[in-house]
Design an enzyme around this catalytic site. Structure first.
Site, mmCIF file in Angstrom:
data_model
loop_
_atom_site.group_PDB
_atom_site.id
_atom_site.type_symbol
_atom_site.label_atom_id
_atom_site.label_comp_id
_atom_site.label_asym_id
_atom_site.label_seq_id
_atom_site.Cartn_x
_atom_site.Cartn_y
_atom_site.Cartn_z
ATOM 1 N N HIS A 129 0.771 -1.204 -0.129
ATOM 2 C CA HIS A 129 -0.010 0.068 -0.082
ATOM 3 C C HIS A 129 0.634 1.387 -0.095
ATOM 4 C CE1 HIS A 129 0.894 0.792 4.182
ATOM 5 N NE2 HIS A 129 1.039 -0.310 4.117
ATOM 6 N N HIS A 138 12.422 -1.064 -12.030
ATOM 7 C CA HIS A 138 11.918 -2.529 -11.997
ATOM 8 C C HIS A 138 11.989 -3.283 -10.893
ATOM 9 C CE1 HIS A 138 12.964 -6.229 -14.755
ATOM 10 N NE2 HIS A 138 12.383 -6.593 -13.836
#
Length: 199
Positions: A129, A138
């Site tokens: 979150h 990446h």
């Protein structure tokens, strides 16, 4: 007819082609600067990356190197950059995915998170979150980013690495496979180990 042009005839490109097919693209072509490559994942390689402006369709940049991905993506109209999400990925409804971002099989992105342009959220990785990922980040296979993490542009979180909650990582960092990041990283470089230290 829904067409995708993939720049980079590689293993990463084959994965993107598979996701694209699952997302409803029914025509896929590759571009690659290696003229010896004629097919990738059963799809034709029709020319070099420089001809992308001459071909219609959405575009995916299947280049692992963040600086190269950024350079190539910057030459393409943002509206053409395809954002692809594998059907088995779990992406919360309020997550923001930047243009050209790819979310692969089994990945999870939880509520309140924001991804920049051209990010890769790789197979079975997770972003919890309220994370903010910059452009061309990446998160590699099986890596896990805990809640409230900020990651700067062009940073690579290595395969199986873990980023603890509330950590900030500056741009242009690379973390090794299996590394555990438990504190802020303010200097670009390569970080390895448990806990991760600059190499």
């Amino acid at each position: 007819m829904k067409k995708l042009v993939i720049i980079g005839a590689s293993g990463h490109g084959r994965v993107i082609a598979d996701i694209a097919e699952l997302c409803g693209y029914n025509e896929i072509v590759f571009l690659d600067d290696d003229e010896s490559i004629k097919f990738c994942g059963g799809h034709p390689v029709t020319g070099k990356s420089s001809i992308v402006q001459d071909i219609s369709g959405d575009v995916a940049v299947a280049i692992g190197n963040a600086a190269s991905r950024q350079r190539i993506s910057g030459s393409i109209e943002e509206a053409r950059l395809a954002t692809l999400v594998h059907p088995s990925a779990v992406v919360a409804k309020d997550v923001v995915l930047g243009a050209g971002t790819v979310v692969m099989a089994g990945a999870v992105i939880n509520p309140g998170s924001k991804m920049g342009t051209g990010c890769i959220i790789n197979t079975a990785s997770s972003v919890d979150h309220d994370c903010v990922l910059g452009n061309f980040v990446h998160v590699a296979v099986g890596a896990h980013v805990a809640g409230n993490v900020n990651i700067g542009d062009r940073t690579w979180i290595g395969a199986g690495a873990t980023v603890s909650n509330n950590v900030t990582i500056c741009s242009d960092c690379m973390t090794g496979a299996g590394a555990v990041l438990i504190k802020d990283i303010r200097e670009a470089g390569t970080y390895v180990g448990v806990p991760a230290e600059k190499k």
